[in-house]
Motif scaffolding. Structure first.
Motif: not given
Length: 319
Positions: A12-18, A81-85, A89-93, A99-107
Motif C-alpha cells: 500500500x505504501x511503497x510499491x505504488x511509488x516504484x 525517473x518514473x519512481x521519482x516522479x 507527485x511530478x513536482x520536484x520543486x 532533496x537538499x537533505x538527500x531524502x524524501x519521506x513518503x506516507x
C-alpha cells in the motif's frame, strides 16, 4: 499475522511509488518476502537490489527472487525517473528542501534516499539533480521491542536516566528509540508518563510526512521534524516543557553542548550514537569527555548478533 501486516503496508505504501515495471514484479511475492524486506535499491544500469536481513537479493524479469546478479532485472534511467516522479507527485520543486537533505519521506514514514549530481554554492547544497540511484528504506515500528530494556533506564524515583544507545548502523537503534519514546510518553511499564520531545533531524524516529508523525511515538510526545539536533534541543527546552528529550545519531560538538544544557536544565536525554562498543566510543575525543563527566547514567550496546536490537550490554555510570 505480522507477515501479512508487513505485506499490506509495503504493497500500500511503497510499491505504488516504484516504477510500474518493478512494482509489477514485486507485487505477487508472498508475505514472508515482504516481512524480511528492509531496502529496495535502484541504480541506473545496475541490478535491482533487495536487502532482506543481512543478505542482498535481486529479482529477474520472470519475477523470481535470486542471488544471481547476472540474471537480475537491470534498472534503467526510465525506472529512476518514473519512481521519482511518483514520489514527488511530478513536482520536484515542492520537495526541493527535502532533496537538499538527500531524502524524501513518503506516507507511512518510509524514507527514500537519493543520489546524483550535487550542486554546491559556498558550503551549502543548492540542489541534487540528475539522479543516478534511489533507495527505499522500509520503516517498521515494533511495539514492545524496548519493553525488556526500559526497567534498566529508570531510577528509584521512577525518573528516566540519561541514556546512550550505542551500536553500528542497522542494529535497531532507531526502532528501539521510537518504542522507548512511545512507552515513556504513554506511561507503559513505568510508574508514570512523561512529556517527551523527539528531535528528529533525519525524519527517521517519528517518520513524519508533511509534519505529521506516521509512526506511533506516544500521546505526550511532540516532534520537531527535520530540525538540527542542537537547535531542536534548545527550542524544546524554551517552549515545549519536556521531561525527556529523544534524539538520534549525535556526533557533533554542538550536539554535545546542547545535551549538557538539557541535563543542567533537569531534562533527561535518550540518544543514539554510532560505535561498535564502549572502547571505540571512548577513542572519540568528544565522547571520551562526555562519558568521563558521567552526564549519562546508562549506556546500552546493541548488535545484530541475534537479529536487530540484540542487547549486548547495559552499563551503569551513575553508581
Amino acid at each position: 499475522m505480522r507477515e501479512e501486516k508487513d505485506a499490506r503496508i509495503i504493497k500500500r505504501e511503497i510499491l505504488p511509488y516504484l516504477a510500474p515495471g518493478i512494482a509489477k514484479l514485486l507485487w505477487g511475492k508472498d508475505d514472508k518476502f515482504f516481512a524480511g524486506l528492509e531496502e529496495i535499491r535502484l541504480r541506473i544500469k545496475s541490478p535491482l537490489i533487495l536487502k532482506i536481513g543481512d543478505r542482498d537479493y535481486t529479482i529477474n524479469r520472470r519475477g523470481e527472487i535470486t542471488t544471481r546478479l547476472d540474471d537480475a532485472y537491470v534498472v534503467e534511467g526510465e525506472d529512476i525517473y518514473r519512481s521519482i516522479a511518483s514520489i514527488s507527485d511530478n513536482s520536484l520543486y515542492a520537495f526541493e528542501e527535502d532533496i537538499k537533505k538527500g531524502f524524501i519521506t513518503i506516507p507511512g514514514g518510509h524514507r527514500v534516499g537519493l543520489a546524483g549530481q550535487v550542486v554546491y554554492k559556498g558550503n551549502n547544497i543548492c540542489i541534487l539533480k540528475n539522479f543516478s540511484s534511489i533507495c527505499f528504506r522500509v520503516a517498521r515500528e515494533i511495539k514492545g521491542c524496548a519493553k525488556g530494556l526500559l526497567p534498566y533506564l529508570i531510577d528509584k524515583n521512577g525518573q528516566i536516566v540519561n541514556t546512550l544507545l550505542i551500536s553500528p548502523p542497522r542494529c535497531g537503534k532507531t526502532t528501539i528509540l521510537r518504542d522507548l519514546a512511545r512507552m515513556i510518553a504513554d506511561g507503559i511499564h513505568i510508574p508514570f508518563p512523561h512529556n517527551v520531545v523527539i528531535i528528529d533531524e533525519r525524519s527517521e524516529i517519528a517518520g513524519c510526512y508533511q509534519g505529521v508523525p506516521q509512526l506511533e511515538v506516544g500521546v505526550r510526545t511532540d516532534v520537531l521534524d527535520a530540525c538540527p539536533k542542537a537547535l531542536g534541543m534548545m527550542m524544546a527546552i524554551r517552549s515545549l516543557s519536556p521531561e525527556v528529550i529523544v534524539t538520534d545519531e549525535i556526533g557533533r560538538e554542538e550536539d554535545i553542548a546542547s545535551i549538557y544544557e538539557c541535563i543542567n536544565a533537569g531534562v533527561a536525554v535518550i540518544a543514539t550514537v554510532h560505535a561498535r562498543n564502549i572502547e571505540e566510543l571512548e577513542r572519540r575525543v568528544l565522547f571520551k569527555e562526555l562519558l568521563k563527566s558521567k552526564s549519562f547514567g546508562r549506556g546500552v550496546v546493541l548488535s545484530r548478533r541475534q537479529g536487530p536490537g540484540t542487547v549486548e550490554a547495559v552499563y551503569r555510570w551513575d553508581d
